[in-house]
Design a protein around this motif. Structure first.
Motif, PDB file in Angstrom:
ATOM      1  N   VAL A 171      13.898 -21.033 -27.645  1.00 41.35           N
ATOM      2  CA  VAL A 171      13.169 -20.426 -26.520  1.00 41.35           C
ATOM      3  C   VAL A 171      11.669 -20.652 -26.695  1.00 41.35           C
ATOM      4  CG1 VAL A 171      12.552 -18.235 -25.417  1.00 41.35           C
ATOM      5  CG2 VAL A 171      14.945 -18.740 -25.945  1.00 41.35           C
ATOM      6  N   ILE A 172      11.164 -20.433 -27.900  1.00 43.50           N
ATOM      7  CA  ILE A 172       9.730 -20.628 -28.163  1.00 43.50           C
ATOM      8  C   ILE A 172       9.346 -22.089 -27.971  1.00 43.50           C
ATOM      9  CG2 ILE A 172       7.949 -20.571 -29.961  1.00 43.50           C
ATOM     10  CD1 ILE A 172       9.474 -18.042 -31.037  1.00 43.50           C
ATOM     11  N   LEU A 173      10.149 -23.003 -28.493  1.00 39.92           N
ATOM     12  CA  LEU A 173       9.868 -24.430 -28.322  1.00 39.92           C
ATOM     13  C   LEU A 173       9.876 -24.799 -26.843  1.00 39.92           C
ATOM     14  CD1 LEU A 173       9.336 -27.242 -29.449  1.00 39.92           C
ATOM     15  CD2 LEU A 173      11.825 -27.516 -29.705  1.00 39.92           C
ATOM     16  N   PHE A 174      10.853 -24.299 -26.108  1.00 41.08           N
ATOM     17  CA  PHE A 174      10.913 -24.570 -24.668  1.00 41.08           C
ATOM     18  C   PHE A 174       9.628 -24.104 -23.992  1.00 41.08           C
ATOM     19  CE2 PHE A 174      11.819 -23.813 -20.260  1.00 41.08           C
ATOM     20  CZ  PHE A 174      12.653 -24.860 -19.897  1.00 41.08           C
ATOM     21  N   GLU A 175       9.177 -22.911 -24.333  1.00 35.88           N
ATOM     22  CA  GLU A 175       7.958 -22.376 -23.732  1.00 35.88           C
ATOM     23  C   GLU A 175       6.743 -23.233 -24.080  1.00 35.88           C
ATOM     24  OE1 GLU A 175       7.650 -18.244 -24.811  1.00 35.88           O
ATOM     25  OE2 GLU A 175       9.411 -17.715 -23.626  1.00 35.88           O
ATOM     26  N   LEU A 176       6.678 -23.718 -25.301  1.00 35.48           N
ATOM     27  CA  LEU A 176       5.562 -24.577 -25.704  1.00 35.48           C
ATOM     28  C   LEU A 176       5.578 -25.912 -24.948  1.00 35.48           C
ATOM     29  CD1 LEU A 176       5.604 -23.965 -29.555  1.00 35.48           C
ATOM     30  CD2 LEU A 176       3.825 -23.253 -27.944  1.00 35.48           C
ATOM     31  N   ILE A 218      14.200 -33.191 -26.893  1.00 39.92           N
ATOM     32  CA  ILE A 218      15.222 -32.682 -25.969  1.00 39.92           C
ATOM     33  C   ILE A 218      16.510 -32.363 -26.716  1.00 39.92           C
ATOM     34  CG2 ILE A 218      16.660 -33.269 -23.975  1.00 39.92           C
ATOM     35  CD1 ILE A 218      14.190 -34.968 -23.020  1.00 39.92           C
ATOM     36  N   PHE A 219      16.928 -33.243 -27.627  1.00 36.24           N
ATOM     37  CA  PHE A 219      18.143 -33.002 -28.398  1.00 36.24           C
ATOM     38  C   PHE A 219      17.967 -31.817 -29.346  1.00 36.24           C
ATOM     39  CE2 PHE A 219      19.202 -37.712 -27.779  1.00 36.24           C
ATOM     40  CZ  PHE A 219      19.975 -37.443 -26.671  1.00 36.24           C
ATOM     41  N   PHE A 220      16.808 -31.723 -29.989  1.00 31.24           N
ATOM     42  CA  PHE A 220      16.533 -30.601 -30.885  1.00 31.24           C
ATOM     43  C   PHE A 220      16.640 -29.293 -30.117  1.00 31.24           C
ATOM     44  CE2 PHE A 220      13.804 -27.566 -33.055  1.00 31.24           C
ATOM     45  CZ  PHE A 220      14.119 -27.756 -34.392  1.00 31.24           C
ATOM     46  N   LEU A 221      16.004 -29.256 -28.977  1.00 27.43           N
ATOM     47  CA  LEU A 221      16.022 -28.066 -28.137  1.00 27.43           C
ATOM     48  C   LEU A 221      17.442 -27.703 -27.721  1.00 27.43           C
ATOM     49  CD1 LEU A 221      14.240 -25.991 -26.679  1.00 27.43           C
ATOM     50  CD2 LEU A 221      14.156 -27.583 -24.761  1.00 27.43           C
ATOM     51  N   SER A 222      18.218 -28.692 -27.308  1.00 25.68           N
ATOM     52  CA  SER A 222      19.590 -28.415 -26.868  1.00 25.68           C
ATOM     53  C   SER A 222      20.448 -27.901 -28.020  1.00 25.68           C
ATOM     54  CB  SER A 222      20.220 -29.653 -26.241  1.00 25.68           C
ATOM     55  OG  SER A 222      20.476 -30.643 -27.217  1.00 25.68           O
ATOM     56  N   GLN A 223      20.151 -28.311 -29.243  1.00 30.29           N
ATOM     57  CA  GLN A 223      20.916 -27.823 -30.384  1.00 30.29           C
ATOM     58  C   GLN A 223      20.542 -26.388 -30.752  1.00 30.29           C
ATOM     59  OE1 GLN A 223      20.237 -30.999 -33.200  1.00 30.29           O
ATOM     60  NE2 GLN A 223      21.943 -32.183 -32.379  1.00 30.29           N
ATOM     61  N   CYS A 224      19.321 -25.990 -30.422  1.00 30.81           N
ATOM     62  CA  CYS A 224      18.903 -24.604 -30.645  1.00 30.81           C
ATOM     63  C   CYS A 224      19.458 -23.670 -29.571  1.00 30.81           C
ATOM     64  CB  CYS A 224      17.385 -24.500 -30.653  1.00 30.81           C
ATOM     65  SG  CYS A 224      16.570 -25.292 -32.047  1.00 30.81           S
ATOM     66  N   ASN A 258       7.180 -26.550 -22.021  1.00 29.06           N
ATOM     67  CA  ASN A 258       7.334 -26.401 -20.573  1.00 29.06           C
ATOM     68  C   ASN A 258       6.329 -25.429 -19.928  1.00 29.06           C
ATOM     69  OD1 ASN A 258       9.055 -27.137 -18.255  1.00 29.06           O
ATOM     70  ND2 ASN A 258       9.625 -24.976 -18.250  1.00 29.06           N
ATOM     71  N   SER A 259       5.602 -24.691 -20.747  1.00 29.30           N
ATOM     72  CA  SER A 259       4.657 -23.671 -20.262  1.00 29.30           C
ATOM     73  C   SER A 259       5.333 -22.592 -19.427  1.00 29.30           C
ATOM     74  CB  SER A 259       3.528 -24.301 -19.438  1.00 29.30           C
ATOM     75  OG  SER A 259       2.863 -25.280 -20.175  1.00 29.30           O
ATOM     76  N   GLN A 260       6.589 -22.386 -19.683  1.00 28.38           N
ATOM     77  CA  GLN A 260       7.360 -21.374 -18.940  1.00 28.38           C
ATOM     78  C   GLN A 260       8.621 -21.054 -19.733  1.00 28.38           C
ATOM     79  OE1 GLN A 260       7.835 -22.131 -14.706  1.00 28.38           O
ATOM     80  NE2 GLN A 260       9.980 -21.574 -14.875  1.00 28.38           N
ATOM     81  N   THR A 261       9.033 -19.812 -19.670  1.00 29.67           N
ATOM     82  CA  THR A 261      10.254 -19.405 -20.369  1.00 29.67           C
ATOM     83  C   THR A 261      11.483 -20.094 -19.760  1.00 29.67           C
ATOM     84  OG1 THR A 261      11.601 -17.516 -21.006  1.00 29.67           O
ATOM     85  CG2 THR A 261      10.459 -17.342 -18.930  1.00 29.67           C
ATOM     86  N   PRO A 262      12.494 -20.386 -20.565  1.00 28.80           N
ATOM     87  CA  PRO A 262      13.679 -21.061 -20.020  1.00 28.80           C
ATOM     88  C   PRO A 262      14.534 -20.169 -19.126  1.00 28.80           C
ATOM     89  CG  PRO A 262      14.011 -20.555 -22.338  1.00 28.80           C
ATOM     90  CD  PRO A 262      12.587 -20.211 -22.006  1.00 28.80           C
ATOM     91  N   PHE A 263      14.391 -18.860 -19.259  1.00 28.36           N
ATOM     92  CA  PHE A 263      15.239 -17.944 -18.498  1.00 28.36           C
ATOM     93  C   PHE A 263      14.380 -16.946 -17.722  1.00 28.36           C
ATOM     94  CE2 PHE A 263      17.394 -19.229 -22.442  1.00 28.36           C
ATOM     95  CZ  PHE A 263      18.349 -20.053 -21.881  1.00 28.36           C
ATOM     96  N   HIS A 264      13.403 -17.488 -17.013  1.00 26.38           N
ATOM     97  CA  HIS A 264      12.496 -16.651 -16.219  1.00 26.38           C
ATOM     98  C   HIS A 264      13.296 -15.882 -15.171  1.00 26.38           C
ATOM     99  CE1 HIS A 264       8.775 -15.340 -14.445  1.00 26.38           C
ATOM    100  NE2 HIS A 264       9.239 -15.689 -13.254  1.00 26.38           N
ATOM    101  N   ALA A 265      13.035 -14.589 -15.083  1.00 25.99           N
ATOM    102  CA  ALA A 265      13.782 -13.746 -14.140  1.00 25.99           C
ATOM    103  C   ALA A 265      12.889 -12.620 -13.628  1.00 25.99           C
ATOM    104  CB  ALA A 265      15.007 -13.169 -14.826  1.00 25.99           C
ATOM    105  N   ARG A 266      13.273 -12.093 -12.497  1.00 24.63           N
ATOM    106  CA  ARG A 266      12.525 -10.991 -11.885  1.00 24.63           C
ATOM    107  C   ARG A 266      12.949  -9.633 -12.430  1.00 24.63           C
ATOM    108  NH1 ARG A 266      13.509 -14.494  -7.148  1.00 24.63           N
ATOM    109  NH2 ARG A 266      15.554 -13.582  -7.296  1.00 24.63           N
ATOM    110  N   ASN A 267      14.148  -9.560 -13.021  1.00 24.27           N
ATOM    111  CA  ASN A 267      14.610  -8.277 -13.556  1.00 24.27           C
ATOM    112  C   ASN A 267      15.594  -8.526 -14.696  1.00 24.27           C
ATOM    113  OD1 ASN A 267      17.316  -8.611 -12.388  1.00 24.27           O
ATOM    114  ND2 ASN A 267      16.284  -8.233 -10.419  1.00 24.27           N
ATOM    115  N   ARG A 268      15.966  -7.460 -15.358  1.00 19.33           N
ATOM    116  CA  ARG A 268      16.837  -7.572 -16.542  1.00 19.33           C
ATOM    117  C   ARG A 268      18.204  -8.172 -16.206  1.00 19.33           C
ATOM    118  NH1 ARG A 268      16.570  -6.185 -22.220  1.00 19.33           N
ATOM    119  NH2 ARG A 268      18.704  -6.094 -22.886  1.00 19.33           N
ATOM    120  N   ALA A 269      18.792  -7.752 -15.102  1.00 18.57           N
ATOM    121  CA  ALA A 269      20.120  -8.262 -14.727  1.00 18.57           C
ATOM    122  C   ALA A 269      20.073  -9.769 -14.478  1.00 18.57           C
ATOM    123  CB  ALA A 269      20.634  -7.529 -13.495  1.00 18.57           C
ATOM    124  N   GLU A 270      19.051 -10.224 -13.789  1.00 19.23           N
ATOM    125  CA  GLU A 270      18.916 -11.659 -13.531  1.00 19.23           C
ATOM    126  C   GLU A 270      18.697 -12.424 -14.836  1.00 19.23           C
ATOM    127  OE1 GLU A 270      16.053 -14.806 -11.085  1.00 19.23           O
ATOM    128  OE2 GLU A 270      15.705 -12.662 -10.867  1.00 19.23           O
TER     129      GLU A 270
END
Length: 98
Positions: A22-27, A66-72, A29-41
């Motif tokens: 998740v941290i690598l993705f954010e670094l 990309i492969f490293f990220l997918s393995q995490c 992509n400049s955005q979280t991989p699971f951006h959501a408006r609320n907890r349920a989403e």
């Protein structure tokens, strides 16, 4: 949070591998991989383990990253790589000065 944490089931240190992804993705992509408006989403997106890069980002990444990220970010904890495997991954070991 790793899917196992969201599901409130037992989990191992590999939940931290998920967090690394998740941290690598954010670094990258400049955005979280699971951006959501609320907890349920958020929980639904984590459960689906479906993440996408912003337009133009993926084309500028190395295949190793990309492969490293997918393995995490493997949903199934048993399929997620362990630390000893990840530190030997080409994304970590490859010299990019080439």
């Amino acid at each position: 949070m790793a899917p196992q944490v969201v599901q409130k089931t037992s989990y191992s240190y590999k939940a931290d591998i998920w967090s690394l992804g998740v941290i690598l993705f954010e670094l990258l992509n400049s955005q979280t991989p699971f951006h959501a408006r609320n907890r349920a989403e958020f929980e639904g997106k984590v459960e689906a383990s479906n993440y996408n890069f912003k337009a133009g980002v993926k084309e500028n990444l190395t295949l190793e990253s990309i492969f490293f990220l997918s393995q995490c970010l493997q949903h199934n904890e048993d399929e997620r790589k362990c630390v000893t495997e990840l530190i030997q991954h080409p994304y970590i070991t490859k010299s990019y000065a080439e």
